[in-house]
Design an enzyme around this catalytic site. Structure first.
Site, mmCIF file in Angstrom:
data_model
loop_
_atom_site.group_PDB
_atom_site.id
_atom_site.type_symbol
_atom_site.label_atom_id
_atom_site.label_comp_id
_atom_site.label_asym_id
_atom_site.label_seq_id
_atom_site.Cartn_x
_atom_site.Cartn_y
_atom_site.Cartn_z
ATOM 1 N N LYS A 1 -118.258 -60.244 -34.445
ATOM 2 C CA LYS A 1 -117.905 -58.853 -34.177
ATOM 3 C C LYS A 1 -118.874 -58.317 -33.129
ATOM 4 O O LYS A 1 -120.084 -58.243 -33.360
ATOM 5 C CB LYS A 1 -118.001 -58.034 -35.460
ATOM 6 C CG LYS A 1 -117.743 -56.547 -35.238
ATOM 7 C CD LYS A 1 -117.715 -55.784 -36.552
ATOM 8 C CE LYS A 1 -117.483 -54.299 -36.315
ATOM 9 N NZ LYS A 1 -117.416 -53.550 -37.578
ATOM 10 N N LYS B 1 -113.463 -60.056 -33.197
ATOM 11 C CA LYS B 1 -113.057 -58.749 -32.677
ATOM 12 C C LYS B 1 -114.033 -58.234 -31.657
ATOM 13 O O LYS B 1 -115.211 -58.503 -31.773
ATOM 14 C CB LYS B 1 -112.839 -57.760 -33.817
ATOM 15 C CG LYS B 1 -114.117 -57.114 -34.345
ATOM 16 C CD LYS B 1 -113.861 -56.273 -35.529
ATOM 17 C CE LYS B 1 -113.649 -54.831 -35.127
ATOM 18 N NZ LYS B 1 -113.821 -53.922 -36.281
HETATM 19 C C1 PBG Z 1 -116.768 -50.564 -39.283
HETATM 20 C C2 PBG Z 1 -115.569 -51.069 -38.560
HETATM 21 C C3 PBG Z 1 -115.242 -50.773 -37.241
HETATM 22 C C4 PBG Z 1 -114.028 -51.382 -36.998
HETATM 23 C C5 PBG Z 1 -113.653 -52.047 -38.152
HETATM 24 N N1 PBG Z 1 -114.630 -51.856 -39.113
HETATM 25 C C6 PBG Z 1 -115.888 -49.903 -36.264
HETATM 26 C C7 PBG Z 1 -117.292 -50.066 -35.934
HETATM 27 O O1 PBG Z 1 -117.899 -51.109 -36.114
HETATM 28 O O2 PBG Z 1 -117.817 -49.054 -35.465
HETATM 29 C C8 PBG Z 1 -113.302 -51.281 -35.692
HETATM 30 C C9 PBG Z 1 -111.836 -51.342 -35.750
HETATM 31 C C10 PBG Z 1 -111.118 -50.785 -34.585
HETATM 32 O O3 PBG Z 1 -111.695 -50.299 -33.578
HETATM 33 O O4 PBG Z 1 -109.901 -50.823 -34.657
HETATM 34 N N2 PBG Z 1 -117.506 -51.494 -39.960
HETATM 35 ZN ZN ZN Z 2 -119.330 -50.398 -40.811
#
Ligand code: PBG
Ligand code: ZN
Length: 337
Positions: A205, A258
């Site tokens: 991530k 992601k």
């Molecule tokens: C938070 C989380 C995020 C997303 C999924 N879980 C955002 C972040 O890390 O700030 C992003 C999903 C998206 O942008 O569709 N743990």
């Molecule tokens: Zn989070």
């Protein structure tokens, strides 16, 4: 493997197989199908609540009753799974709403599993939506700055995961990026009798600006600082493979990458290297950018959406998490005629 050549013309003429839609379908190497889709959903307390998310047209924050309605529609369209994010009434510095027995996600899971037992319910396991400061872990502030405490956060994440499993979640999906959380969550699930609950780990991530619209949807923007001390640097691909390898060693059953479209190289390497079930998360801004350009008639929404998801499949993704899951399900149905 170069094609044989004779005389003036090549023997192999690729256009032979592109002559008709039927031939093109016959030789397609990659297919999109509804069984691969996961729909992310946002649940908040209340009744009859349907709040639009400004930056994500078509996406709503829903109260559990409305969530049930929307989820059953997804299921009717053939979408096999939903991924739940909770927006609690109150936030604090211990994220207590995340592991409350009657927390919003716990309630939503119970009602979904009661009414729609065949729908796969995946829960996001993180603390940011429940923390007053919006970070994914416990924060300590001192003279030297802001610190996100790794190991104390693991205990809370494990509690959240066990609570979700206890409410009936089919799969838990930790998205926090603390080191060692898959191991901590696996151990806690096992100790509490949930040995058969799979873990999808957000293994690679990246700290991405493409999560902007999500933070409006989940009301989870960090109030200070950013997530770069826990999420990955977009410059790094080898590190992404190490992250995925670690999560697999710690017990991840499905690994997730992601954002999706900017990480096709990562998806490809992860699938090739580990051969694990691999999920691609087409994140909020990937969705919003397509919606915004389509609203101006600069692009064709359906074609761009389908092409981008197909590209994720071609890169190696087995599972596609997308806010457009219901639309995609409808489009796929239509194209089958
Ligand atoms: C938070 C989380 C995020 C997303 C999924 N879980 C955002 C972040 O890390 O700030 C992003 C999903 C998206 O942008 O569709 N743990
Ligand atoms: Zn989070």
């Amino acid at each position: 493997m170069s094609p044989p050549l004779t005389g003036q013309f090549p023997v192999y003429r690729p256009r032979r197989l592109r002559q008709s839609p039927a031939l093109r379908r016959l030789v397609a190497e990659t297919r999109l199908s509804v069984e691969q889709l996961v729909l992310p959903m946002f649940v908040r307390p209340g009744r009859k609540v349907r709040r639009a998310v400004h930056a994500m047209p078509g996406v709503l924050q829903l109260s559990p009753d409305e969530l049930l309605r929307e989820a059953s529609q997804a299921q009717e369209l053939g979408v096999p799974a939903v991924l739940l994010f909770g927006i609690p009434d109150r936030k604090d510095e211990k994220a207590s709403g995340a592991y409350a027995r009657k927390g919003i996600v716990q309630q939503a899971v119970r009602s979904l599993k009661k009414e729609l037992p065949d729908l796969i319910v995946i829960t996001d396991v993180c603390l940011c939506e429940y923390m007053s400061h919006g970070h994914c872990g416990i924060v300590r502030r001192d003279k030297s700055g802001v610190h996100i405490l790794n190991d104390p956060t693991l205990k809370l994440l494990a509690r959240v995961a066990v609570g979700h499993a206890d409410a009936g979640a089919d799969v838990v999906a930790p998205s926090d990026m603390m080191d060692g959380r898959v191991r901590a969550i696996r151990a806690a699930l096992d100790e509490n009798g949930f040995t058969e609950t799979p873990i999808i780990s957000y293994a690679a991530k990246f700290a991405s600006a493409l999560y902007g619209p999500f933070r409006e949807a989940a009301e989870s923007a960090p109030q200070f600082g950013d997530r770069r001390s826990y999420q990955m640097d977009a410059a790094n691909a080898n590190e992404a493979l190490r992250e995925v390898g670690l999560d697999i060693e710690e017990g991840a059953d499905i690994v997730l990458v992601k954002p999706a479209l900017p990480c096709l190289d990562i998806i490809h390497r992860v699938k090739t290297e580990f051969g694990y079930p691999t999920a691609a998360y087409a994140v909020s801004a990937e969705y919003s950018m397509i919606k915004a350009a389509a609203a101006r008639r600069w692009i064709d929404e359906r074609s761009v959406m389908l092409e981008s998801l197909l590209a994720m499949r071609r890169a190696g993704a087995d599972i596609l998490i997308t806010y457009a899951a219901n639309d995609v399900a409808r489009w796929l149905k239509e194209s089958k005629g």
